[in-house]
Write an enzyme that holds these catalytic residues in place. Structure first.
Site, mmCIF file in Angstrom:
data_model
loop_
_atom_site.group_PDB
_atom_site.id
_atom_site.type_symbol
_atom_site.label_atom_id
_atom_site.label_comp_id
_atom_site.label_asym_id
_atom_site.label_seq_id
_atom_site.Cartn_x
_atom_site.Cartn_y
_atom_site.Cartn_z
ATOM 1 N N ARG A 177 0.833 -1.201 0.000
ATOM 2 C CA ARG A 177 0.000 0.000 0.000
ATOM 3 C C ARG A 177 0.870 1.255 0.000
ATOM 4 O O ARG A 177 0.557 2.233 -0.686
ATOM 5 C CB ARG A 177 -0.936 0.012 1.214
ATOM 6 C CG ARG A 177 -2.058 -1.014 1.131
ATOM 7 C CD ARG A 177 -2.993 -0.904 2.312
ATOM 8 N NE ARG A 177 -3.807 0.305 2.261
ATOM 9 C CZ ARG A 177 -4.575 0.736 3.258
ATOM 10 N NH1 ARG A 177 -4.624 0.057 4.394
ATOM 11 N NH2 ARG A 177 -5.290 1.838 3.131
ATOM 12 N N CYS A 232 -1.350 6.050 9.290
ATOM 13 C CA CYS A 232 -1.694 4.778 8.640
ATOM 14 C C CYS A 232 -2.733 5.086 7.572
ATOM 15 O O CYS A 232 -2.584 6.057 6.838
ATOM 16 C CB CYS A 232 -2.201 3.772 9.665
ATOM 17 S SG CYS A 232 -3.566 4.386 10.687
#
Length: 274
Positions: A177, A232
């Site tokens: 990611r 995050c």
């Protein structure tokens, strides 16, 4: 370990003066946490839902899990028996994400007597301790709120710390990611410029948080920075790195809106690759 307690410790200290909080959750299955709690949980535990209790309404900016209304959060904590002097132990399945989010929120509002059950409910079960389906009745307590602004970073602060020699922006998402190869949740893939990848699950070993020696080795390059910002996808798993850093005496700030907030601004730059 200053922020973690063992299943043995909780078993020996789980009494009427303590509040145990179940924060199990699954982003893909919102009902998982509550269903699991109602089926069975650690004795005397109350439940806090990630979406309903630990996050507020999603808006144009602020990310997928913004803070809830803090007065409403305060009332929920008080109704669970959490007052100014209450010792709180929070747990999840052992991955520490849900527990760390709750831990961070209590620290943020000024309640320091909060600890995470290392290994979560899985270690409790592994230790041979009983579960229950009984819902505890808690006496309402009074809780002061004293916001600790030093724990949180705004999007403007993140922008100002990009490519700064004394600053590091830590991206807690998976490497795939971070590189922008996959993005299963958010609308845009990639990472914040100059951010460095420290996957949150890398602070775990055998379903528990690594010991201080291993955490210091893991974060040895981080300790040299004066300004440390952790994020995050939406402000949940970044809390795991926040807790791990705090365990070894490294203070950081959480960019609460995280990647999902960053990409909500069209003029924010996005990087891909390593």
């Amino acid at each position: 370990m200053k922020n973690l307690v063992s299943a043995k410790w909780l078993k020996e200290n789980n009494n009427g003066d303590m509040v145990v909080v179940d924060c199990r959750f699954d982003l893909q299955t919102p009902s998982y946490g509550k269903d699991s709690y109602l089926k069975e949980h650690i004795p005397n535990a109350v439940y806090m839902d990630m979406d309903k209790d630990l996050a507020g309404d999603v808006k144009e900016h602020g990310g997928r899990h913004p803070l809830p209304n803090l007065n409403e959060f305060k009332s929920k904590l008080e109704s669970c028996g959490i007052g100014n002097s209450t010792i709180v132990v929070v747990y999840d399945d052992g991955e520490v994400a849900g527990a760390s989010r709750f831990w961070w929120m209590l620290k943020y509002i000024g309640h320091d007597k909060v600890y995470i059950l290392d290994g979560g409910i899985k270690d409790w079960i592994k230790s041979g301790y009983a579960l229950t389906s009984d819902i505890p009745k808690k006496e309402n307590k009074y809780l002061d709120i004293n916001i600790n602004q030093s724990m949180i970073a705004t999007v403007d602060e993140v922008r100002k710390n990009i490519d700064k020699n004394k600053s590091i922006i830590i991206d807690s998402r998976s490497f795939e990611r971070y590189k922008g190869e996959v993005e299963p949740i958010d609308k845009k893939a990639g990472h914040i410029p100059s951010a460095q990848n420290y996957f949150w699950m890398d602070v775990l070993e055998n379903d528990k948080v690594k010991n201080s020696k291993k955490l210091k080795d893991h974060f040895k390059k981080v300790s040299k920075y004066e300004n440390i910002i952790v994020h995050c996808g939406s402000g949940i798993t970044g809390c795991v790195n926040f807790v791990a850093l705090d365990e070894i005496g490294i203070k950081s700030k959480l960019y609460l809106g995280s990647w999902s907030d960053w990409i909500s601004y069209d003029d924010n730059e996005i990087k891909t690759g390593e």
